[in-house]
Design a protein around this motif. Structure first.
Motif, PDB file in Angstrom:
ATOM      1  N   ALA A  15       0.804  -1.213   0.000  1.00  0.00           N
ATOM      2  CA  ALA A  15       0.000   0.000   0.000  1.00  0.00           C
ATOM      3  C   ALA A  15       0.842   1.270   0.000  1.00  0.00           C
ATOM      4  O   ALA A  15       0.537   2.228  -0.718  1.00  0.00           O
ATOM      5  CB  ALA A  15      -0.934   0.009   1.209  1.00  0.00           C
ATOM      6  N   TYR A  56      -4.351   5.624  -4.056  1.00  0.00           N
ATOM      7  CA  TYR A  56      -4.446   6.002  -2.647  1.00  0.00           C
ATOM      8  C   TYR A  56      -3.909   7.411  -2.417  1.00  0.00           C
ATOM      9  O   TYR A  56      -3.184   7.956  -3.246  1.00  0.00           O
ATOM     10  CB  TYR A  56      -3.675   5.009  -1.774  1.00  0.00           C
ATOM     11  CG  TYR A  56      -4.175   3.590  -1.859  1.00  0.00           C
ATOM     12  CD1 TYR A  56      -5.487   3.299  -2.248  1.00  0.00           C
ATOM     13  CD2 TYR A  56      -3.337   2.523  -1.565  1.00  0.00           C
ATOM     14  CE1 TYR A  56      -5.943   1.990  -2.334  1.00  0.00           C
ATOM     15  CE2 TYR A  56      -3.785   1.209  -1.656  1.00  0.00           C
ATOM     16  CZ  TYR A  56      -5.083   0.948  -2.041  1.00  0.00           C
ATOM     17  OH  TYR A  56      -5.524  -0.339  -2.126  1.00  0.00           O
ATOM     18  N   ARG A  76      -1.841  -3.765   2.497  1.00  0.00           N
ATOM     19  CA  ARG A  76      -3.299  -3.698   2.624  1.00  0.00           C
ATOM     20  C   ARG A  76      -3.895  -5.086   2.426  1.00  0.00           C
ATOM     21  O   ARG A  76      -3.508  -5.831   1.530  1.00  0.00           O
ATOM     22  CB  ARG A  76      -3.903  -2.745   1.600  1.00  0.00           C
ATOM     23  CG  ARG A  76      -5.366  -2.435   1.914  1.00  0.00           C
ATOM     24  CD  ARG A  76      -6.031  -1.582   0.875  1.00  0.00           C
ATOM     25  NE  ARG A  76      -7.386  -1.252   1.319  1.00  0.00           N
ATOM     26  CZ  ARG A  76      -8.362  -0.873   0.513  1.00  0.00           C
ATOM     27  NH1 ARG A  76      -8.144  -0.776  -0.795  1.00  0.00           N
ATOM     28  NH2 ARG A  76      -9.563  -0.606   1.004  1.00  0.00           N
ATOM     29  N   HIS A 106      -4.648   6.674   5.849  1.00  0.00           N
ATOM     30  CA  HIS A 106      -5.174   5.346   6.187  1.00  0.00           C
ATOM     31  C   HIS A 106      -5.644   5.283   7.631  1.00  0.00           C
ATOM     32  O   HIS A 106      -5.272   6.105   8.464  1.00  0.00           O
ATOM     33  CB  HIS A 106      -4.146   4.252   5.904  1.00  0.00           C
ATOM     34  CG  HIS A 106      -2.969   4.246   6.832  1.00  0.00           C
ATOM     35  ND1 HIS A 106      -2.987   3.643   8.064  1.00  0.00           N
ATOM     36  CD2 HIS A 106      -1.720   4.762   6.695  1.00  0.00           C
ATOM     37  CE1 HIS A 106      -1.804   3.767   8.648  1.00  0.00           C
ATOM     38  NE2 HIS A 106      -1.019   4.453   7.839  1.00  0.00           N
ATOM     39  N   PHE A 124      -6.379  -1.990   6.442  1.00  0.00           N
ATOM     40  CA  PHE A 124      -7.401  -2.144   5.409  1.00  0.00           C
ATOM     41  C   PHE A 124      -7.994  -0.810   4.978  1.00  0.00           C
ATOM     42  O   PHE A 124      -8.094  -0.512   3.803  1.00  0.00           O
ATOM     43  CB  PHE A 124      -8.533  -3.070   5.870  1.00  0.00           C
ATOM     44  CG  PHE A 124      -9.655  -3.117   4.859  1.00  0.00           C
ATOM     45  CD1 PHE A 124      -9.485  -3.777   3.655  1.00  0.00           C
ATOM     46  CD2 PHE A 124     -10.868  -2.459   5.094  1.00  0.00           C
ATOM     47  CE1 PHE A 124     -10.495  -3.789   2.690  1.00  0.00           C
ATOM     48  CE2 PHE A 124     -11.880  -2.471   4.147  1.00  0.00           C
ATOM     49  CZ  PHE A 124     -11.696  -3.138   2.934  1.00  0.00           C
ATOM     50  N   VAL A 126      -8.347   2.746   3.815  1.00  0.00           N
ATOM     51  CA  VAL A 126      -7.479   3.703   3.133  1.00  0.00           C
ATOM     52  C   VAL A 126      -8.302   4.881   2.623  1.00  0.00           C
ATOM     53  O   VAL A 126      -9.510   4.775   2.413  1.00  0.00           O
ATOM     54  CB  VAL A 126      -6.726   3.066   1.942  1.00  0.00           C
ATOM     55  CG1 VAL A 126      -5.778   1.977   2.408  1.00  0.00           C
ATOM     56  CG2 VAL A 126      -7.698   2.527   0.903  1.00  0.00           C
TER      57      VAL A 126
END
Length: 327
Positions: A15, A56, A76, A106, A124, A126
């Protein structure tokens, strides 16, 4: 008939990464001016950035520190339930550190280390990046338009870590988190380097040996272009601006990726991918094993120049026994 081991599919991807830099302003300038990344936030001693196809809020955090190196790598999961399962698995190894409330970009994350001490976290929740005025693109499947500076990288690809014991770290990533070993180098029957992934990529993480068995080092982080020509474009730009190029545009045998290696001003090695090599679509893919004697000139570089000693021996933070890079 061989017995097929059911894969663990709880971890989805890499991530974001945090790197440490003794020259944070210069490091940020490198990633923005030359690699075209955008600053998305600043907080305390840290700056947050993303590439233009990263979805992201950020994929890179640069934090001021006395030494260069890895701040942490964040993975992630595919769901909140998967996050809980992997947290319990990590706790069982004794390497867990505990939960944090989150960070810019996040939500809650569980912190842990590899057996070698590399800091990592699982998460998890984000935040997706929302383009600002002037950043919008007509491509509905891209988060921002292509930047108009440098040779812009497109997305975060992978991380490579140096380890005092490659096999131990590889086994942890496989057993606790579900990573699969895609390629490996063995020497006298012992795995000394490995390329691992949870997706169709050849690797999202790799481990290679630290020659003095010093634990917890960063070898490099990697951003992806997708087009080999971009490597020659960025090499031209970097050389003209006195940025050290350790390995010029090249092609790996292992992973088959077009690559080059440079140093950002803080001292961390950065790999740039002209493409990501091949994809693994076979669910029963068998690990490709290279003997160390066959790697030089084939596994490291398939097409291109030989890799210097510094590439094999140096990571961050830099320690006395390492081979110093020469400029």
């Amino acid at each position: 008939m061989s017995i097929f081991k059911e894969p663990i599919l709880d971890v989805a991807q890499l991530a974001h990464l945090e790197i440490l830099s003794p020259k944070p302003e210069e490091s940020v300038e490198f990633f923005t001016r030359f690699l075209g990344m955008n600053v998305t936030a600043k907080s305390g001693q840290s700056v947050y950035l993303k590439a233009y196809e990263d979805t992201y809020h950020n994929t890179l955090k640069i934090t001021e520190s006395k030494e260069a190196g890895l701040g942490h790598a964040a993975w992630r999961t595919i769901s909140p339930q998967a996050l809980e399962r992997r947290v319990e698995s990590v706790k069982a190894t004794g390497l867990g550190r505990g939960w944090i409330d989150g960070d810019i970009g996040h939500g809650p994350a569980y912190q842990f280390t590899t057996p070698d001490g590399h800091p990592m976290e699982l998460l998890f929740d984000v935040e997706y990046y929302k383009s600002k005025e002037g950043e919008q693109t007509k491509l509905l499947n891209r988060s921002t338009k292509r930047p108009e500076r440098g040779v812009p990288v497109r997305r975060l690809d992978h991380i490579n870590l140096m380890a005092s014991n490659t096999s131990k770290n590889m086994k942890f990533m496989a057993d606790a988190l579900g990573f699969r070993v895609r390629e490996q180098i063995v020497d006298n029957g012992t795995t000394i380097a490995s390329w691992m992934s949870v997706s169709n990529l050849v690797h999202e993480i790799a481990f290679m040996p630290e020659p003095n068995q010093i634990p917890g080092k960063l070898h490099h982080l990697c951003y992806w272009y997708g087009i080999p020509q971009n490597l020659y474009d960025i090499a031209d730009l970097l050389k003209d601006n006195d940025v050290f190029i350790e390995v010029p545009p090249n092609k790996h045998g292992i992973s088959q990726a077009f690559c080059m290696y440079v140093y950002e001003p803080g001292g961390n090695r950065v790999e740039l991918f002209g493409d990501a090599g091949y994809l693994i679509l076979d669910p029963t893919w068998e690990t490709v094993t290279w003997e160390m004697k066959d790697v030089p000139g084939n596994g490291d570089t398939w097409i291109g120049t030989a890799f210097p000693d510094s590439w094999w021996n140096q990571g961050t933070p830099v320690t006395v026994p390492e081979v110093a890079k020469s400029k």
